[in-house]
Design a protein around this motif. Sequence first.
Motif, short mmCIF file in Angstrom:
data_model
loop_
_atom_site.label_atom_id
_atom_site.label_comp_id
_atom_site.label_asym_id
_atom_site.label_seq_id
_atom_site.Cartn_x
_atom_site.Cartn_y
_atom_site.Cartn_z
N ARG A 171 0.83 -1.19 0.00
CA ARG A 171 0.00 0.00 0.00
C ARG A 171 0.87 1.25 0.00
O ARG A 171 1.95 1.26 0.60
CB ARG A 171 -0.91 0.03 1.23
CG ARG A 171 -1.98 -1.06 1.24
CD ARG A 171 -2.79 -0.94 2.51
NE ARG A 171 -3.78 -1.99 2.65
CZ ARG A 171 -5.04 -1.90 2.24
NH1 ARG A 171 -5.46 -0.80 1.66
NH2 ARG A 171 -5.89 -2.90 2.42
N PRO A 172 0.42 2.32 -0.65
CA PRO A 172 1.17 3.57 -0.58
C PRO A 172 1.09 4.18 0.81
O PRO A 172 0.13 3.97 1.53
CB PRO A 172 0.47 4.46 -1.62
CG PRO A 172 -0.92 3.92 -1.70
CD PRO A 172 -0.81 2.45 -1.46
N THR A 173 2.12 4.95 1.16
CA THR A 173 2.10 5.68 2.43
C THR A 173 1.12 6.83 2.35
O THR A 173 0.40 7.14 3.30
CB THR A 173 3.51 6.20 2.76
OG1 THR A 173 4.44 5.12 2.66
CG2 THR A 173 3.56 6.77 4.17
N GLU A 174 1.11 7.49 1.19
CA GLU A 174 0.16 8.57 0.92
C GLU A 174 -0.34 8.42 -0.51
O GLU A 174 0.31 7.82 -1.36
CB GLU A 174 0.82 9.94 1.09
CG GLU A 174 1.27 10.28 2.49
CD GLU A 174 1.90 11.67 2.57
OE1 GLU A 174 1.58 12.52 1.71
OE2 GLU A 174 2.71 11.88 3.48
N GLY A 175 -1.49 9.04 -0.78
CA GLY A 175 -2.03 9.02 -2.13
C GLY A 175 -3.12 7.98 -2.30
O GLY A 175 -3.42 7.20 -1.39
N GLU A 176 -3.72 7.97 -3.47
CA GLU A 176 -4.85 7.08 -3.74
C GLU A 176 -4.57 6.23 -4.97
O GLU A 176 -4.07 6.72 -5.99
CB GLU A 176 -6.14 7.89 -3.96
CG GLU A 176 -7.37 7.01 -4.10
CD GLU A 176 -8.67 7.81 -4.12
OE1 GLU A 176 -9.71 7.28 -3.71
OE2 GLU A 176 -8.62 8.98 -4.56
N TYR A 177 -4.91 4.95 -4.87
CA TYR A 177 -4.80 4.01 -5.99
C TYR A 177 -6.18 3.45 -6.29
O TYR A 177 -6.81 2.84 -5.42
CB TYR A 177 -3.81 2.89 -5.65
CG TYR A 177 -3.78 1.77 -6.67
CD1 TYR A 177 -4.00 2.00 -8.03
CD2 TYR A 177 -3.51 0.47 -6.28
CE1 TYR A 177 -3.97 0.97 -8.96
CE2 TYR A 177 -3.45 -0.57 -7.20
CZ TYR A 177 -3.70 -0.32 -8.53
OH TYR A 177 -3.66 -1.34 -9.45
N ILE A 178 -6.64 3.65 -7.51
CA ILE A 178 -7.93 3.12 -7.95
C ILE A 178 -7.69 2.10 -9.06
O ILE A 178 -7.07 2.41 -10.08
CB ILE A 178 -8.86 4.24 -8.46
CG1 ILE A 178 -9.13 5.25 -7.33
CG2 ILE A 178 -10.18 3.67 -8.97
CD1 ILE A 178 -9.88 6.49 -7.78
N LEU A 179 -8.16 0.88 -8.85
CA LEU A 179 -8.03 -0.20 -9.81
C LEU A 179 -9.42 -0.60 -10.29
O LEU A 179 -10.23 -1.10 -9.50
CB LEU A 179 -7.32 -1.40 -9.19
CG LEU A 179 -7.31 -2.70 -10.01
CD1 LEU A 179 -6.52 -2.54 -11.31
CD2 LEU A 179 -6.77 -3.86 -9.19
N ASP A 180 -9.71 -0.33 -11.55
CA ASP A 180 -11.00 -0.73 -12.12
C ASP A 180 -12.17 -0.25 -11.25
O ASP A 180 -13.06 -1.01 -10.89
CB ASP A 180 -11.04 -2.25 -12.29
CG ASP A 180 -12.08 -2.69 -13.31
OD1 ASP A 180 -12.44 -1.88 -14.18
OD2 ASP A 180 -12.52 -3.86 -13.23
N ASP A 181 -12.10 1.03 -10.88
CA ASP A 181 -13.12 1.72 -10.07
C ASP A 181 -13.13 1.32 -8.59
O ASP A 181 -14.01 1.75 -7.84
CB ASP A 181 -14.53 1.51 -10.65
CG ASP A 181 -14.73 2.27 -11.95
OD1 ASP A 181 -14.08 3.31 -12.13
OD2 ASP A 181 -15.53 1.82 -12.78
N ILE A 182 -12.17 0.51 -8.16
CA ILE A 182 -12.08 0.13 -6.75
C ILE A 182 -10.98 0.94 -6.08
O ILE A 182 -9.82 0.90 -6.51
CB ILE A 182 -11.77 -1.38 -6.60
CG1 ILE A 182 -12.87 -2.22 -7.24
CG2 ILE A 182 -11.61 -1.74 -5.12
CD1 ILE A 182 -12.55 -3.70 -7.30
#
Length: 239
Positions: free
Chosen positions: A62-73
Amino acid sequence: MNKYPIIQLDHIIKRYFVGKPNELEILHGLNLKIYPGEFVAIVGESGSGKSTLMNIIGALDRPTEGEYILDDIPISKVKDTEISHIRCKKIGFIFQTFNLIGKLSAIKNVQLPMLYAGVSKKESLKRSKELLELVGMKDRMKHQPNELSGGQKQRVAIARAISNNPTLLLADEPTGALDSSTSRSIMDLFHKLHQEKQMSIVLITHSQELAKETERIITLKDGQIISDCKGEGYHEHLG
């Protein structure tokens, strides 16, 4: 091109030893969008951060900061207990070292992820046969990994990776342990999957030659994206 990204990284920062005197920041605010059906290479020297980025894209870290969106999740917000299920359904992994189970035949290696995903034994067996035929392993289905060459092992690994119809195929140095002619056949197989099945493929590699074959080359240096350009395999996507 489909305007909705399959991968969206917003200001991704990854630090290790957070809050300690030896805190180390590997990724420095990465922003990246990858769209359905794209064949993308992520390249960089050792220490550039590409392995860390791959682990985040693959929902292995997981990132320490920021957002990860995979296929709308929104992966950054998903509970730890749900992550493995999402990986199983959404991402097919291919590794340099193949990661096949030595005591299982080729067909059982391919079948296993489907059984974990709840596919029936009959249906998973049928699909395993179809996938091994697709990757050119029709005559090696009952062979165990120690009876296969490196290229054959990688073909089995690719069949396994796509067994659950993943949204994303993530390949980490998939030709790194192979000779040049075998590497060529594996890359040809990636092109076949991309063209015939419109698969979204992210190739992690240090090889500029392999990267040039993809549609898009993202170059990392010191934890930052320093270039994002078209590869020689580029063509317009309609959608």
